[in-house]
Design a protein around this motif. Sequence first.
Motif, PDB file in Angstrom:
ATOM      1  N   ALA A 213      -9.061 -16.149  37.092  1.00  0.00           N
ATOM      2  CA  ALA A 213     -10.792 -14.775  37.196  1.00  0.00           C
ATOM      3  C   ALA A 213     -11.537 -15.091  38.153  1.00  0.00           C
ATOM      4  N   PHE A 214     -12.142 -16.505  37.509  1.00  0.00           N
ATOM      5  CA  PHE A 214     -12.998 -17.054  38.593  1.00  0.00           C
ATOM      6  C   PHE A 214     -12.469 -16.966  39.719  1.00  0.00           C
ATOM      7  N   ALA A 215     -10.991 -18.116  39.664  1.00  0.00           N
ATOM      8  CA  ALA A 215     -10.608 -18.675  40.802  1.00  0.00           C
ATOM      9  C   ALA A 215     -10.512 -17.039  42.298  1.00  0.00           C
ATOM     10  N   ALA A 216     -10.898 -16.564  41.489  1.00  0.00           N
ATOM     11  CA  ALA A 216      -9.955 -14.684  42.317  1.00  0.00           C
ATOM     12  C   ALA A 216     -11.662 -14.199  42.434  1.00  0.00           C
ATOM     13  N   LEU A 217     -12.799 -14.323  42.302  1.00  0.00           N
ATOM     14  CA  LEU A 217     -13.565 -13.363  42.932  1.00  0.00           C
ATOM     15  C   LEU A 217     -14.200 -13.968  44.302  1.00  0.00           C
ATOM     16  N   PRO A 218     -14.566 -12.604  44.770  1.00  0.00           N
ATOM     17  CA  PRO A 218     -14.778 -12.857  45.962  1.00  0.00           C
ATOM     18  C   PRO A 218     -16.445 -13.853  46.304  1.00  0.00           C
ATOM     19  N   VAL A 219     -16.630 -13.936  46.734  1.00  0.00           N
ATOM     20  CA  VAL A 219     -17.704 -14.813  47.850  1.00  0.00           C
ATOM     21  C   VAL A 219     -19.105 -14.349  47.279  1.00  0.00           C
ATOM     22  N   THR A 220     -18.926 -13.142  47.000  1.00  0.00           N
ATOM     23  CA  THR A 220     -20.173 -11.857  46.378  1.00  0.00           C
ATOM     24  C   THR A 220     -20.259 -12.091  44.930  1.00  0.00           C
ATOM     25  N   GLY A 221     -18.863 -12.533  44.566  1.00  0.00           N
ATOM     26  CA  GLY A 221     -18.964 -12.357  42.816  1.00  0.00           C
ATOM     27  C   GLY A 221     -19.605 -13.854  42.552  1.00  0.00           C
ATOM     28  N   ILE A 222     -19.908 -13.313  40.793  1.00  0.00           N
ATOM     29  CA  ILE A 222     -20.543 -14.249  40.203  1.00  0.00           C
ATOM     30  C   ILE A 222     -19.399 -14.750  39.099  1.00  0.00           C
ATOM     31  N   GLY A 223     -19.717 -16.322  38.466  1.00  0.00           N
ATOM     32  CA  GLY A 223     -18.638 -16.421  37.117  1.00  0.00           C
ATOM     33  C   GLY A 223     -19.806 -16.509  36.370  1.00  0.00           C
ATOM     34  N   VAL A 224     -19.621 -16.410  35.123  1.00  0.00           N
ATOM     35  CA  VAL A 224     -20.558 -16.680  34.022  1.00  0.00           C
ATOM     36  C   VAL A 224     -19.127 -17.336  32.829  1.00  0.00           C
ATOM     37  N   LYS A 225     -19.484 -18.646  32.472  1.00  0.00           N
ATOM     38  CA  LYS A 225     -18.708 -19.441  31.941  1.00  0.00           C
ATOM     39  C   LYS A 225     -19.323 -19.689  30.398  1.00  0.00           C
ATOM     40  N   VAL A 226     -18.640 -19.065  29.174  1.00  0.00           N
ATOM     41  CA  VAL A 226     -19.571 -19.624  27.926  1.00  0.00           C
ATOM     42  C   VAL A 226     -18.638 -20.393  27.467  1.00  0.00           C
ATOM     43  N   GLY A 227     -19.239 -21.547  26.956  1.00  0.00           N
ATOM     44  CA  GLY A 227     -18.969 -22.778  26.317  1.00  0.00           C
ATOM     45  C   GLY A 227     -18.947 -23.571  26.856  1.00  0.00           C
ATOM     46  N   PRO A 228     -18.597 -24.454  25.861  1.00  0.00           N
ATOM     47  CA  PRO A 228     -18.654 -25.919  26.890  1.00  0.00           C
ATOM     48  C   PRO A 228     -16.484 -26.160  27.754  1.00  0.00           C
ATOM     49  N   GLY A 229     -16.118 -27.109  28.180  1.00  0.00           N
ATOM     50  CA  GLY A 229     -15.209 -27.391  28.852  1.00  0.00           C
ATOM     51  C   GLY A 229     -15.810 -27.210  30.398  1.00  0.00           C
ATOM     52  N   GLU A 230     -14.489 -27.491  31.623  1.00  0.00           N
ATOM     53  CA  GLU A 230     -14.484 -27.632  32.906  1.00  0.00           C
ATOM     54  C   GLU A 230     -14.126 -26.515  33.250  1.00  0.00           C
ATOM     55  N   THR A 231     -15.359 -25.496  34.356  1.00  0.00           N
ATOM     56  CA  THR A 231     -14.504 -24.703  34.963  1.00  0.00           C
ATOM     57  C   THR A 231     -14.895 -24.246  36.425  1.00  0.00           C
ATOM     58  N   ARG A 232     -14.645 -23.484  37.046  1.00  0.00           N
ATOM     59  CA  ARG A 232     -15.106 -23.257  37.845  1.00  0.00           C
ATOM     60  C   ARG A 232     -16.584 -21.900  38.631  1.00  0.00           C
ATOM     61  N   ALA A 233     -16.516 -21.447  37.647  1.00  0.00           N
ATOM     62  CA  ALA A 233     -18.134 -20.126  37.020  1.00  0.00           C
ATOM     63  C   ALA A 233     -19.421 -21.302  37.950  1.00  0.00           C
ATOM     64  N   ALA A 234     -19.932 -20.653  38.138  1.00  0.00           N
ATOM     65  CA  ALA A 234     -21.405 -21.157  38.982  1.00  0.00           C
ATOM     66  C   ALA A 234     -22.138 -21.471  37.519  1.00  0.00           C
ATOM     67  N   TYR A 235     -21.912 -20.840  36.661  1.00  0.00           N
ATOM     68  CA  TYR A 235     -23.368 -20.215  35.964  1.00  0.00           C
ATOM     69  C   TYR A 235     -22.092 -21.082  34.289  1.00  0.00           C
ATOM     70  N   ARG A 236     -23.486 -20.831  33.405  1.00  0.00           N
ATOM     71  CA  ARG A 236     -23.065 -21.811  32.302  1.00  0.00           C
ATOM     72  C   ARG A 236     -23.783 -20.907  30.605  1.00  0.00           C
TER      73      ARG A 236
END
Length: 258
Positions: A213-236
Amino acid sequence: MSLSAELKDALRAFTANERVLLLTDFDGVLSDLIDDPRLSRIRDGSRAALTTLSTLPFTDVGIVTGRPLADILEVASPPAGVLVVASHGLEFLQTSPGDDIYKPTAADTEILDALSAFITPLAAVVPGAWIETKPAGMAVQTRLCEPDAGRQLLAIVGELPDHLTSLTIRGGKDVLEFSVSSATKGTAVTFLSELKETGNILFIGDDVTDEDAFAALPVTGIGVKVGPGETRAAYRISDTTDVTELLELLVELRTPAL
Ligand SMILES: [Mg+2]
């Protein structure tokens, strides 16, 4: 930990858009992770915030989960007006009425029977392991296993024999899922973005499958990852308490001033 200043700024900019779409995973995001998945519920504060957000103008809210549709409706009892995408993007509620439940073809059934013949005896000898039947596949669950035994089981079932290699494999926390569908949470993000005609999407997720889902976000999208681990999301953020705080901030920022 609470929300970082950078994330708060991003949320402020996000909510200033005319039309927005908030998408969130269920397990480990709206609900706390517990041993018996049938008892998972949306945390009270998060439910209240989602309910309010879904009633605001030009504000769409959706739950995107790997759980089957019937299952998520039971445990989440989503507030009216909240979109639900289940089975990693395979089943949609309130998008194409009457056509939202996936039905396997004869060829699908044949391969799923062969999958069952392969994984059932392997899981049966590991205490705590169980097999969950999904609309388009099966998942081997090991969260109640002794950790080493669980890891070993997932490594063994992950090596599919030749006649099963057409299946899509999805890993997660203490689970390996096999599916005849290659739909992902990324499929869901793209579909909902088109359906709701907006690229202003906020996605919150905690597990490996949320990375699609994070990978499919358009440039105007915001990804938020909950918890530890590698991620493509910009925020945690740290945990489900932070999720509630984030959702409550969205309500505050998005509610028109009186
Ligand atoms: Mg999750």
